[in-house]
Design an enzyme around this catalytic site. Structure first.
Site, PDB file in Angstrom:
ATOM      1  N   PHE A 144      41.132  47.353  36.679  1.00  0.00           N
ATOM      2  CA  PHE A 144      42.002  46.556  37.563  1.00  0.00           C
ATOM      3  C   PHE A 144      42.953  45.648  36.767  1.00  0.00           C
ATOM      4  O   PHE A 144      44.177  45.789  36.841  1.00  0.00           O
ATOM      5  CB  PHE A 144      41.102  45.753  38.521  1.00  0.00           C
ATOM      6  N   GLU A 156      31.527  45.976  32.435  1.00  0.00           N
ATOM      7  CA  GLU A 156      30.991  46.133  33.782  1.00  0.00           C
ATOM      8  C   GLU A 156      31.293  44.802  34.445  1.00  0.00           C
ATOM      9  O   GLU A 156      30.977  43.743  33.899  1.00  0.00           O
ATOM     10  CB  GLU A 156      29.485  46.396  33.735  1.00  0.00           C
ATOM     11  N   SER A 157      31.891  44.832  35.647  1.00  0.00           N
ATOM     12  CA  SER A 157      32.487  43.583  36.154  1.00  0.00           C
ATOM     13  C   SER A 157      32.012  43.149  37.540  1.00  0.00           C
ATOM     14  O   SER A 157      32.490  42.130  38.038  1.00  0.00           O
ATOM     15  CB  SER A 157      34.018  43.735  36.182  1.00  0.00           C
ATOM     16  N   THR A 212      35.311  35.299  31.845  1.00  0.00           N
ATOM     17  CA  THR A 212      35.330  34.852  33.237  1.00  0.00           C
ATOM     18  C   THR A 212      34.833  33.416  33.366  1.00  0.00           C
ATOM     19  O   THR A 212      34.064  32.939  32.525  1.00  0.00           O
ATOM     20  CB  THR A 212      34.411  35.794  34.061  1.00  0.00           C
ATOM     21  N   ASP A 213      35.223  32.777  34.468  1.00  0.00           N
ATOM     22  CA  ASP A 213      34.708  31.426  34.737  1.00  0.00           C
ATOM     23  C   ASP A 213      33.229  31.463  35.138  1.00  0.00           C
ATOM     24  O   ASP A 213      32.566  30.418  35.162  1.00  0.00           O
ATOM     25  CB  ASP A 213      35.532  30.731  35.831  1.00  0.00           C
ATOM     26  N   GLU A 214      32.707  32.661  35.451  1.00  0.00           N
ATOM     27  CA  GLU A 214      31.327  32.746  35.941  1.00  0.00           C
ATOM     28  C   GLU A 214      30.307  32.366  34.865  1.00  0.00           C
ATOM     29  O   GLU A 214      29.154  32.070  35.180  1.00  0.00           O
ATOM     30  CB  GLU A 214      31.056  34.144  36.505  1.00  0.00           C
ATOM     31  N   TYR A 270      25.545  39.663  35.447  1.00  0.00           N
ATOM     32  CA  TYR A 270      26.931  39.861  34.988  1.00  0.00           C
ATOM     33  C   TYR A 270      27.380  38.653  34.168  1.00  0.00           C
ATOM     34  O   TYR A 270      27.847  38.787  33.032  1.00  0.00           O
ATOM     35  CB  TYR A 270      27.873  40.072  36.189  1.00  0.00           C
ATOM     36  N   LYS A 274      28.406  38.360  30.166  1.00  0.00           N
ATOM     37  CA  LYS A 274      29.716  37.891  29.690  1.00  0.00           C
ATOM     38  C   LYS A 274      29.538  36.649  28.809  1.00  0.00           C
ATOM     39  O   LYS A 274      30.217  36.505  27.786  1.00  0.00           O
ATOM     40  CB  LYS A 274      30.637  37.573  30.875  1.00  0.00           C
ATOM     41  N   LEU A 319      35.690  41.541  47.018  1.00  0.00           N
ATOM     42  CA  LEU A 319      35.904  41.020  48.376  1.00  0.00           C
ATOM     43  C   LEU A 319      37.233  41.459  49.030  1.00  0.00           C
ATOM     44  O   LEU A 319      37.218  42.065  50.113  1.00  0.00           O
ATOM     45  CB  LEU A 319      35.828  39.484  48.361  1.00  0.00           C
ATOM     46  N   PRO A 369      31.175  42.570  55.720  1.00  0.00           N
ATOM     47  CA  PRO A 369      29.888  41.906  55.439  1.00  0.00           C
ATOM     48  C   PRO A 369      30.052  40.596  54.669  1.00  0.00           C
ATOM     49  O   PRO A 369      30.197  40.598  53.447  1.00  0.00           O
ATOM     50  CB  PRO A 369      29.149  42.952  54.581  1.00  0.00           C
ATOM     51  N   TYR A 378      28.586  37.413  53.025  1.00  0.00           N
ATOM     52  CA  TYR A 378      27.264  37.022  52.512  1.00  0.00           C
ATOM     53  C   TYR A 378      26.915  35.598  52.940  1.00  0.00           C
ATOM     54  O   TYR A 378      27.754  34.689  52.820  1.00  0.00           O
ATOM     55  CB  TYR A 378      27.222  37.071  50.982  1.00  0.00           C
ATOM     56  N   ASP A 418      22.254  36.963  52.166  1.00  0.00           N
ATOM     57  CA  ASP A 418      23.005  36.418  51.034  1.00  0.00           C
ATOM     58  C   ASP A 418      22.732  37.195  49.742  1.00  0.00           C
ATOM     59  O   ASP A 418      21.682  37.814  49.585  1.00  0.00           O
ATOM     60  CB  ASP A 418      22.629  34.944  50.844  1.00  0.00           C
TER      61      ASP A 418
HETATM   62  P1  NAD Z   1      37.168  46.624  36.148  1.00  0.00           P
HETATM   63  O1  NAD Z   1      35.734  46.834  36.476  1.00  0.00           O
HETATM   64  O2  NAD Z   1      38.192  46.866  37.201  1.00  0.00           O
HETATM   65  O3  NAD Z   1      37.575  47.530  34.894  1.00  0.00           O
HETATM   66  C1  NAD Z   1      36.747  47.658  33.779  1.00  0.00           C
HETATM   67  C2  NAD Z   1      37.309  48.761  32.901  1.00  0.00           C
HETATM   68  O4  NAD Z   1      36.468  48.870  31.745  1.00  0.00           O
HETATM   69  C3  NAD Z   1      37.323  50.139  33.559  1.00  0.00           C
HETATM   70  O5  NAD Z   1      38.544  50.793  33.299  1.00  0.00           O
HETATM   71  C4  NAD Z   1      36.157  50.862  32.926  1.00  0.00           C
HETATM   72  O6  NAD Z   1      36.335  52.277  32.869  1.00  0.00           O
HETATM   73  C5  NAD Z   1      36.134  50.239  31.536  1.00  0.00           C
HETATM   74  N1  NAD Z   1      34.795  50.295  30.936  1.00  0.00           N
HETATM   75  C6  NAD Z   1      33.617  49.922  31.516  1.00  0.00           C
HETATM   76  N2  NAD Z   1      32.598  50.162  30.671  1.00  0.00           N
HETATM   77  C7  NAD Z   1      33.136  50.679  29.525  1.00  0.00           C
HETATM   78  C8  NAD Z   1      32.592  51.101  28.288  1.00  0.00           C
HETATM   79  N3  NAD Z   1      31.267  51.072  28.043  1.00  0.00           N
HETATM   80  N4  NAD Z   1      33.432  51.547  27.337  1.00  0.00           N
HETATM   81  C9  NAD Z   1      34.766  51.596  27.570  1.00  0.00           C
HETATM   82  N5  NAD Z   1      35.336  51.232  28.732  1.00  0.00           N
HETATM   83  C10 NAD Z   1      34.522  50.769  29.696  1.00  0.00           C
HETATM   84  O7  NAD Z   1      37.257  45.128  35.598  1.00  0.00           O
HETATM   85  P2  NAD Z   1      38.404  44.048  35.781  1.00  0.00           P
HETATM   86  O8  NAD Z   1      38.223  43.362  37.077  1.00  0.00           O
HETATM   87  O9  NAD Z   1      39.711  44.657  35.445  1.00  0.00           O
HETATM   88  O10 NAD Z   1      37.993  43.017  34.636  1.00  0.00           O
HETATM   89  C11 NAD Z   1      38.483  43.182  33.309  1.00  0.00           C
HETATM   90  C12 NAD Z   1      37.934  42.067  32.440  1.00  0.00           C
HETATM   91  O11 NAD Z   1      38.314  40.802  32.963  1.00  0.00           O
HETATM   92  C13 NAD Z   1      36.408  42.061  32.371  1.00  0.00           C
HETATM   93  O12 NAD Z   1      36.032  41.728  31.054  1.00  0.00           O
HETATM   94  C14 NAD Z   1      36.001  40.961  33.350  1.00  0.00           C
HETATM   95  O13 NAD Z   1      34.778  40.369  32.956  1.00  0.00           O
HETATM   96  C15 NAD Z   1      37.173  39.992  33.200  1.00  0.00           C
HETATM   97  N6  NAD Z   1      37.466  39.170  34.385  1.00  0.00           N
HETATM   98  C16 NAD Z   1      37.628  39.748  35.608  1.00  0.00           C
HETATM   99  C17 NAD Z   1      37.951  38.942  36.706  1.00  0.00           C
HETATM  100  C18 NAD Z   1      38.187  39.527  38.083  1.00  0.00           C
HETATM  101  O14 NAD Z   1      38.352  38.776  39.051  1.00  0.00           O
HETATM  102  N7  NAD Z   1      38.255  40.836  38.241  1.00  0.00           N
HETATM  103  C19 NAD Z   1      38.099  37.567  36.543  1.00  0.00           C
HETATM  104  C20 NAD Z   1      37.915  37.021  35.256  1.00  0.00           C
HETATM  105  C21 NAD Z   1      37.610  37.838  34.182  1.00  0.00           C
HETATM  106  P1  TYD Z   2      33.432  39.266  44.528  1.00  0.00           P
HETATM  107  O1  TYD Z   2      34.782  39.801  44.904  1.00  0.00           O
HETATM  108  O2  TYD Z   2      32.302  40.216  44.345  1.00  0.00           O
HETATM  109  O3  TYD Z   2      33.666  38.390  43.204  1.00  0.00           O
HETATM  110  P2  TYD Z   2      32.645  37.350  42.475  1.00  0.00           P
HETATM  111  O4  TYD Z   2      31.268  37.609  42.908  1.00  0.00           O
HETATM  112  O5  TYD Z   2      32.871  37.723  41.044  1.00  0.00           O
HETATM  113  O6  TYD Z   2      33.149  35.984  42.830  1.00  0.00           O
HETATM  114  O7  TYD Z   2      32.994  38.195  45.616  1.00  0.00           O
HETATM  115  C1  TYD Z   2      33.812  37.085  45.953  1.00  0.00           C
HETATM  116  C2  TYD Z   2      33.040  36.252  46.944  1.00  0.00           C
HETATM  117  O8  TYD Z   2      32.899  36.995  48.163  1.00  0.00           O
HETATM  118  C3  TYD Z   2      31.620  35.930  46.491  1.00  0.00           C
HETATM  119  O9  TYD Z   2      31.279  34.603  46.939  1.00  0.00           O
HETATM  120  C4  TYD Z   2      30.767  36.948  47.223  1.00  0.00           C
HETATM  121  C5  TYD Z   2      31.533  37.175  48.514  1.00  0.00           C
HETATM  122  N1  TYD Z   2      31.395  38.542  49.074  1.00  0.00           N
HETATM  123  C6  TYD Z   2      30.978  38.707  50.402  1.00  0.00           C
HETATM  124  O10 TYD Z   2      30.723  37.721  51.131  1.00  0.00           O
HETATM  125  N2  TYD Z   2      30.860  39.978  50.886  1.00  0.00           N
HETATM  126  C7  TYD Z   2      31.121  41.075  50.123  1.00  0.00           C
HETATM  127  O11 TYD Z   2      30.960  42.230  50.611  1.00  0.00           O
HETATM  128  C8  TYD Z   2      31.563  40.886  48.768  1.00  0.00           C
HETATM  129  C9  TYD Z   2      31.859  42.071  47.888  1.00  0.00           C
HETATM  130  C10 TYD Z   2      31.688  39.600  48.288  1.00  0.00           C
END
Ligand code: NAD
Ligand code: TYD
Length: 351
Positions: free
Chosen positions: A11, A84-85, A131-133, A156, A160, A196, A211, A213, A286
């Site tokens: 993404f 893995e995210s 991530t902020d998590e 997760y 991280k 979400l 759904p 939570y 939840d």
């Molecule tokens: P995503 O799950 O959409 O994409 C992850 C990508 O990594 C995929 O293309 C997948 O094929 C690849 N991948 C997974 N395992 C792999 C492996 N073992 N070897 C090689 N490639 C592999 O994730 P995203 O939402 O784009 O997040 C990208 C980064 O940003 C992550 O490190 C995540 O922790 C961080 N991040 C995400 C968010 C968010 O809201 N999505 C926010 C803050 C930080």
């Molecule tokens: P998510 O998009 O999974 O991101 P993160 O857990 O990394 O914050 O979830 C965002 C918020 O939405 C989180 O508080 C969990 C909630 N949520 C639901 O209530 N229902 C759902 O089906 C999903 C996927 C998330």
């Protein structure tokens, strides 16, 4: 620069790759991705033939192959996004997160350390995206700063946090030139419909339950993915080596308020009476260890690098929904699993 981007088919990765490929024709962008369920090369269809872009299907666990990439492309910069995210998946299958997020990151650090001679005059950078998590959860007030303690609550977040610690340790122990950024929740086009906003958008289109939570009173700080990509570009070029930067949207929403806004916008766009999508809201059990509130203090990147979000939430959410409505085939491909054939068609058959 020869920039190795990991996770470029995911993404956030596809937005980063697109930005760098288009903005810097003088750079070569090498996208390394294992193409897990979250990786979709269709996301990069518009840049796949660019002369400064290369794709390599490699898993971070293939340590030797990773090393070979450094030599093959003379890599001097890494932007590490692959992970893995998804929190829910980490609750079901924590080890997958240990393998990719921790061991995979250490494999990449080792490859960089081995190839770069770690001579202080060399211009190398290992940029780790996090991530902020990792900071855990906040009460009703307060913000996560770069100095906040780590207190991860989900597998997760723990994986991280561990990867962040390894990156930091490689800087301290081996002088690896690193930078880390910790970002809040992203939203926008090409997000896998398990998170979400895309999940609920897709469910509204398909008239399926939404759904929510727990009581829905959980708070997240949302940032448009293209603003995250711009922040990454800025940190890549101007970030201080050894520093960490928090990135956030200054944009907190309770889940239930966000879901209600999404329902209203979807009703308007689908030309159906306001209140139609609200009826799909279903409160469910939840998530275990569910973090109550995340919120970022993004003043360091604002003051030091002059970054702030350029897209306000209403505008970003509207653009995002419009994108999903215009790309229902993408959603269908992703939910059916068809997207996984894209690599075979576009790359594998060519070899
Ligand atoms: P995503 O799950 O959409 O994409 C992850 C990508 O990594 C995929 O293309 C997948 O094929 C690849 N991948 C997974 N395992 C792999 C492996 N073992 N070897 C090689 N490639 C592999 O994730 P995203 O939402 O784009 O997040 C990208 C980064 O940003 C992550 O490190 C995540 O922790 C961080 N991040 C995400 C968010 C968010 O809201 N999505 C926010 C803050 C930080
Ligand atoms: P998510 O998009 O999974 O991101 P993160 O857990 O990394 O914050 O979830 C965002 C918020 O939405 C989180 O508080 C969990 C909630 N949520 C639901 O209530 N229902 C759902 O089906 C999903 C996927 C998330």
């Amino acid at each position: 620069m020869n920039i190795l981007v990991t996770g470029g088919a995911g993404f956030i990765g596809n937005h980063v790759v697109r930005l760098l490929v288009n903005k810097y024709p003088q750079y070569r962008i090498i996208n390394v991705d294992a193409l897990t369920y979250a990786g979709n090369l269709e996301n990069l269809h518009d840049v796949e033939n660019a002369s400064n872009y290369v794709f390599e299907k490699i898993n971070l666990l293939q340590a030797d192959e990773l090393s070979t990439i450094f030599t093959k492309y003379n890599i001097n910069t890494v932007i590490h996004l692959a992970a893995e995210s998804h929190v829910d998946r980490s609750i079901v299958s924590p080890l997958d997160f240990v393998y990719t997020n921790i061991i995979g990151t250490v494999n990449l650090l080792n490859a960089a350390k081995k190839y770069w001679k770690l001579n202080p005059s060399d211009k190398n950078l290992f940029y780790h995206i996090s991530t902020d998590e990792v900071f855990g959860t906040l009460g009703a007030t307060g913000l996560f700063a770069e100095t906040s303690s780590y207190a991860p609550n989900s597998p997760y977040a723990a994986s991280k946090a561990s990867s962040d610690h390894f990156v930091r340790a490689y800087a301290e122990t081996y002088n690896l030139p690193i930078v880390i950024s910790n970002c809040s929740n992203n939203y926008g086009p090409f997000q896998f419909p398990e998170k979400l906003i895309p999940l609920f958008t897709n469910n509204i289109i398909e008239k399926k339950a939404l759904p929510v939570y727990g009581d829905g009173n959980y708070t997240r700080d949302w940032l448009y993915v293209k603003d995250h990509a711009l922040a990454i570009d800025l940190i890549l070029h101007k970030g201080k080596i050894g520093s960490t930067y928090n990135i956030g949207g200054f944009n907190e929403w309770k889940n239930i308020d966000l879901v209600k806004l999404l329902c209203k916008l979807m009703d308007e766009k689908l030309n159906q009476p306001i209140g139609t999508s609200d009826k799909l809201i279903t409160y469910v059990k939840d998530r275990p260890g569910h973090d109550k509130r995340y919120a970022i203090d993004a003043n360091k990147i604002k003051n030091e690098l002059n970054w702030q979000p350029s897209v306000n939430f209403e505008q970003g959410l509207n653009e995002t929904i419009d994108w999903y409505l215009e790309n229902t085939q993408w959603l269908k491909n992703v939910t059916s699993g068809n997207y996984q054939q894209y690599y075979e068609k576009m790359y594998f058959e060519r070899q």
